[in-house]
Design a protein around this motif. Structure first.
Motif, PDB file in Angstrom:
ATOM      1  N   UNK A   1     -17.092   4.611   5.136  1.00 28.95           N
ATOM      2  CA  UNK A   1     -17.370   4.545   3.691  1.00 28.95           C
ATOM      3  C   UNK A   1     -16.075   4.483   2.869  1.00 28.95           C
ATOM      4  N   UNK A   2     -15.165   3.640   3.332  1.00 29.60           N
ATOM      5  CA  UNK A   2     -13.909   3.441   2.612  1.00 29.60           C
ATOM      6  C   UNK A   2     -14.190   2.668   1.322  1.00 29.60           C
ATOM      7  N   UNK A   3     -13.746   3.204   0.202  1.00 28.97           N
ATOM      8  CA  UNK A   3     -14.010   2.557  -1.086  1.00 28.97           C
ATOM      9  C   UNK A   3     -12.867   1.655  -1.548  1.00 28.97           C
ATOM     10  N   UNK A   4     -11.643   2.024  -1.188  1.00 27.66           N
ATOM     11  CA  UNK A   4     -10.498   1.233  -1.651  1.00 27.66           C
ATOM     12  C   UNK A   4      -9.567   0.915  -0.490  1.00 27.66           C
ATOM     13  N   UNK A   5      -8.968  -0.256  -0.562  1.00 29.29           N
ATOM     14  CA  UNK A   5      -7.961  -0.694   0.394  1.00 29.29           C
ATOM     15  C   UNK A   5      -6.627  -0.798  -0.333  1.00 29.29           C
ATOM     16  N   UNK A   6      -5.630  -0.111   0.175  1.00 31.38           N
ATOM     17  CA  UNK A   6      -4.288  -0.174  -0.386  1.00 31.38           C
ATOM     18  C   UNK A   6      -3.479  -1.145   0.468  1.00 31.38           C
ATOM     19  N   UNK A   7      -3.059  -2.244  -0.114  1.00 30.92           N
ATOM     20  CA  UNK A   7      -2.336  -3.297   0.594  1.00 30.92           C
ATOM     21  C   UNK A   7      -0.844  -3.108   0.326  1.00 30.92           C
ATOM     22  N   UNK A   8      -0.086  -2.770   1.364  1.00 30.74           N
ATOM     23  CA  UNK A   8       1.307  -2.372   1.217  1.00 30.74           C
ATOM     24  C   UNK A   8       2.247  -3.416   1.816  1.00 30.74           C
ATOM     25  N   UNK A   9       3.412  -3.570   1.201  1.00 30.66           N
ATOM     26  CA  UNK A   9       4.441  -4.457   1.737  1.00 30.66           C
ATOM     27  C   UNK A   9       5.802  -3.929   1.306  1.00 30.66           C
ATOM     28  N   UNK A  10       6.849  -4.449   1.919  1.00 31.10           N
ATOM     29  CA  UNK A  10       8.214  -3.971   1.670  1.00 31.10           C
ATOM     30  C   UNK A  10       9.039  -5.059   1.001  1.00 31.10           C
ATOM     31  N   UNK A  11       9.743  -4.682  -0.067  1.00 32.54           N
ATOM     32  CA  UNK A  11      10.652  -5.607  -0.734  1.00 32.54           C
ATOM     33  C   UNK A  11      11.935  -5.786   0.073  1.00 32.54           C
ATOM     34  N   UNK A  12      12.745  -6.750  -0.333  1.00 33.16           N
ATOM     35  CA  UNK A  12      13.952  -7.081   0.407  1.00 33.16           C
ATOM     36  C   UNK A  12      14.900  -5.898   0.527  1.00 33.16           C
TER      37      UNK A  12
ATOM     38  N   UNK B   1      -5.779   7.355   4.188  1.00 38.70           N
ATOM     39  CA  UNK B   1      -4.813   8.074   3.342  1.00 38.70           C
ATOM     40  C   UNK B   1      -5.478   9.359   2.858  1.00 38.70           C
ATOM     41  N   UNK B   2      -5.155  10.504   3.443  1.00 40.43           N
ATOM     42  CA  UNK B   2      -5.932  11.719   3.186  1.00 40.43           C
ATOM     43  C   UNK B   2      -5.689  12.388   1.843  1.00 40.43           C
ATOM     44  N   UNK B   3      -4.543  12.142   1.197  1.00 32.42           N
ATOM     45  CA  UNK B   3      -4.258  12.859  -0.049  1.00 32.42           C
ATOM     46  C   UNK B   3      -4.878  12.192  -1.278  1.00 32.42           C
ATOM     47  N   UNK B   4      -5.520  11.042  -1.094  1.00 31.80           N
ATOM     48  CA  UNK B   4      -6.209  10.392  -2.208  1.00 31.80           C
ATOM     49  C   UNK B   4      -7.672  10.823  -2.182  1.00 31.80           C
ATOM     50  N   UNK B   5      -8.180  11.310  -3.311  1.00 30.71           N
ATOM     51  CA  UNK B   5      -9.532  11.869  -3.351  1.00 30.71           C
ATOM     52  C   UNK B   5     -10.619  10.879  -2.968  1.00 30.71           C
ATOM     53  N   UNK B   6     -10.545   9.658  -3.492  1.00 25.40           N
ATOM     54  CA  UNK B   6     -11.512   8.628  -3.145  1.00 25.40           C
ATOM     55  C   UNK B   6     -11.180   8.081  -1.765  1.00 25.40           C
ATOM     56  N   UNK B   7     -12.158   7.942  -0.844  1.00 24.73           N
ATOM     57  CA  UNK B   7     -11.855   7.432   0.507  1.00 24.73           C
ATOM     58  C   UNK B   7     -11.083   6.117   0.450  1.00 24.73           C
ATOM     59  N   UNK B   8      -9.859   6.157   0.952  1.00 30.50           N
ATOM     60  CA  UNK B   8      -8.928   5.032   0.836  1.00 30.50           C
ATOM     61  C   UNK B   8      -8.259   4.790   2.182  1.00 30.50           C
ATOM     62  N   UNK B   9      -8.070   3.519   2.504  1.00 31.13           N
ATOM     63  CA  UNK B   9      -7.318   3.137   3.698  1.00 31.13           C
ATOM     64  C   UNK B   9      -6.191   2.209   3.283  1.00 31.13           C
ATOM     65  N   UNK B  10      -5.184   2.117   4.139  1.00 33.62           N
ATOM     66  CA  UNK B  10      -4.078   1.218   3.849  1.00 33.62           C
ATOM     67  C   UNK B  10      -3.939   0.177   4.957  1.00 33.62           C
ATOM     68  N   UNK B  11      -3.357  -0.974   4.601  1.00 32.52           N
ATOM     69  CA  UNK B  11      -2.973  -2.022   5.539  1.00 32.52           C
ATOM     70  C   UNK B  11      -1.582  -2.519   5.139  1.00 32.52           C
ATOM     71  N   UNK B  12      -0.660  -2.625   6.089  1.00 27.83           N
ATOM     72  CA  UNK B  12       0.645  -3.234   5.816  1.00 27.83           C
ATOM     73  C   UNK B  12       0.486  -4.753   5.898  1.00 27.83           C
ATOM     74  N   UNK B  13       1.154  -5.455   5.002  1.00 27.52           N
ATOM     75  CA  UNK B  13       0.974  -6.907   4.884  1.00 27.52           C
ATOM     76  C   UNK B  13       2.256  -7.678   5.192  1.00 27.52           C
ATOM     77  N   UNK B  14       2.067  -8.858   5.744  1.00 30.66           N
ATOM     78  CA  UNK B  14       3.127  -9.859   5.797  1.00 30.66           C
ATOM     79  C   UNK B  14       3.079 -10.664   4.500  1.00 30.66           C
ATOM     80  N   UNK B  15       4.190 -11.282   4.153  1.00 30.08           N
ATOM     81  CA  UNK B  15       4.260 -12.084   2.928  1.00 30.08           C
ATOM     82  C   UNK B  15       4.405 -13.550   3.310  1.00 30.08           C
ATOM     83  N   UNK B  16       3.542 -14.390   2.752  1.00 28.23           N
ATOM     84  CA  UNK B  16       3.548 -15.820   3.033  1.00 28.23           C
ATOM     85  C   UNK B  16       3.948 -16.599   1.797  1.00 28.23           C
ATOM     86  N   UNK B  17       4.573 -17.743   2.002  1.00 23.23           N
ATOM     87  CA  UNK B  17       4.853 -18.649   0.882  1.00 23.23           C
ATOM     88  C   UNK B  17       3.547 -19.233   0.381  1.00 23.23           C
TER      89      UNK B  17
END
Length: 495
Positions: A36-47, A101-117
């Protein structure tokens, strides 16, 4: 699969060992529904190593987004990425990085992303740090090595409060660190940790054991990052280290970024602040990120050789280390990329300053750990590169170290003789006799070294990426150079 909000653990036991699970796209889609994940946090890293994110309703996420990506990134707003006329980029989530991600009250999961042109090509964006790390892994394979393993040792500080005044640069700037452990604290109740005396103290001197326990619990049980141990480090005022299990290059870099994200957010939860700043406390030890690396082929550690009596170190390892030694000054710009990094890289605080190697000598930039010897422990043979610090971008740091090491192998640059004396105590004449040089003394010296020595990076880094790293560091250097340091007033106000 779990129900009612009880998440499945992201690891399994194999022969008594904890092994992380790797999620597929189909498994992630199932988890979103079943947990019952409500939000997806899409993460990536800057240069330059900053972790970024964008969040979406999980109901809007489709399985094909794992292949097509999502048009959710304006590259011109991320430092070092694109200009405003070429700003449309795509983020493509990697299902293997799924975590809750347990510290966020609303059930949330994260995914690390690649960056495409953007556009029709949909290629990995040349300045995506994770993409650079993937190129480094492929380069390693192309050179005849199945894989490389990376074990970063990330140190950091946890303060009770950090006050920084930068709003009035014309009148003066200041900072104030509050820590219940520090000798300047009024809350230490007689258990203060003196400068350089914070290594492995028991409670009540170590006030952060429960905090680190919680970090380890989240790292392992939510993010699948296996931790060996954790402890207080040498400095006062809350210097910590949590040891995480070695992994392949991209996975290890993912783990470092997740590690930073977790320890900072758990600290915030407890009204504290965790910082990866290399040298926040004057006259005390700074925080490093020692990087352990080995090359493998067909299940064999290519860095191990029983015939070497001194360090059981193979010729491949000697060449790899020779590459790091040869390019150490240029590598500094990538593995120690802030002006503050060079407050750490000074003699007298256990930070490596001198370009040399040994087994137990922590004053050298390369150490060959020798806790155990013999074929039974061949899998533990590795090179420990001690110059990096936690302010670096781990994707770039690991990629650059690999490129330098492979350059040493290709050119057969032997690492030379070890130095078993305390280099800090050597006279300049004695260091010259050993041929020992020094790492750059400032960020400016480091990026100038990178500007003149970067050909070894070209199999992995494109020229524009290197140019943008140099340009960024030049700006960082100027930011500090044009402002008087507070301590200068005590030195020079009466001249």
């Amino acid at each position: 699969m779990p129900t009612d909000g009880i998440f499945q653990l992201p690891y399994k036991l194999v022969d008594g060992r904890i092994e992380p699970l790797t999620f597929t796209a189909d498994q992630v889609m199932s988890r979103l529904k079943e947990d019952k994940i409500k939000f997806l946090d899409l993460q990536f890293t800057g240069l330059f190593g900053r972790f970024h994110h964008t969040t979406m309703d999980s109901k809007m996420f489709r399985a094909e987004d794992f292949t097509d990506g999502l048009p959710k990134l304006d590259g011109s707003s991320i430092r070092g990425f694109t200009e405003i006329h070429e700003s449309d980029l795509i983020i493509r989530p990697d299902p293997s990085t799924f975590a809750t991600v347990p510290w966020i009250g609303t059930p949330t999961a994260r995914l690390i992303c690649d960056i495409l042109s953007g556009g029709s090509k949909r290629e990995i964006f040349p300045r995506d740090p994770r993409g650079i790390a993937k190129r480094a892994e492929q380069y390693c394979i192309d050179q005849g090595f199945d894989t490389s393993y990376w074990g970063p040792e990330v140190e950091f500080f946890v303060f009770d409060k950090l006050e920084v005044n930068t709003m009035t640069p014309y009148q003066g700037q200041s900072y104030h660190i509050q820590s219940r452990e520090a000798p300047w604290s009024t809350d230490s109740v007689g258990y203060a940790l003196r400068l350089k005396e914070g290594y492995l103290p028991s409670a009540p001197g170590d006030t952060l054991m429960e905090y680190r326990n919680e970090c380890v619990d989240v790292l392992t049980n939510n993010f699948g990052i296996v931790c060996d141990a954790h402890h207080h480090e040498v400095a006062t005022a809350g210097q910590c280290e949590i040891d995480i299990r070695f992994d392949t290059l991209v996975n290890a870099a993912d783990a470092v970024q997740s590690y930073k994200y977790i320890v900072k957010n758990i600290a915030k939860k407890h009204n504290m602040i965790a910082t990866m700043m290399p040298k926040p406390i004057a006259l005390d030890n700074g925080s490093g990120m020692h990087v352990n690396v080995s090359l493998w082929n067909k299940g064999k550690n290519l860095f191990y050789d029983f015939a070497d009596e001194y360090a059981e170190m193979s010729q491949t390892a000697r060449y790899f280390g020779g590459g790091i030694i040869e390019h150490a000054q240029a590598l500094a710009a990538i593995v120690a990329p802030t002006t503050n990094s060079y407050r750490r890289l000074v003699p007298g605080y256990e930070a490596p300053v001198y370009v040399a190697w040994s087994t137990g000598n922590r004053s050298a930039i390369i150490r060959i750990p020798a806790h155990y010897k013999g074929p039974k422990f061949a899998n533990l043979k590795r090179i420990e590169f001690r110059a990096p610090d936690p302010s670096c971008n781990p994707y770039l740091a690991f990629s650059a170290i690999l490129a330098a090491g492979i350059d040493g192998i290709k050119k057969k640059r032997d690492i030379g003789d070890p130095v078993n004396e305390d280099i800090f105590k050597m006279s300049p004449k004695r260091r010259r006799e050993f041929g020992i040089t020094q790492l750059p003394a400032s960020l400016r010296e480091a990026y100038e070294e990178l500007e003149s020595d970067n050909a070894f990076l070209k199999p992995v880094f494109d020229s524009e990426t290197i140019d943008r790293i140099i340009e960024h560091e030049e700006k960082e250097h100027v930011e500090l150079a044009v402002r008087p340091h507070p301590h200068e007033f005590s030195m020079y106000a009466d001249v």
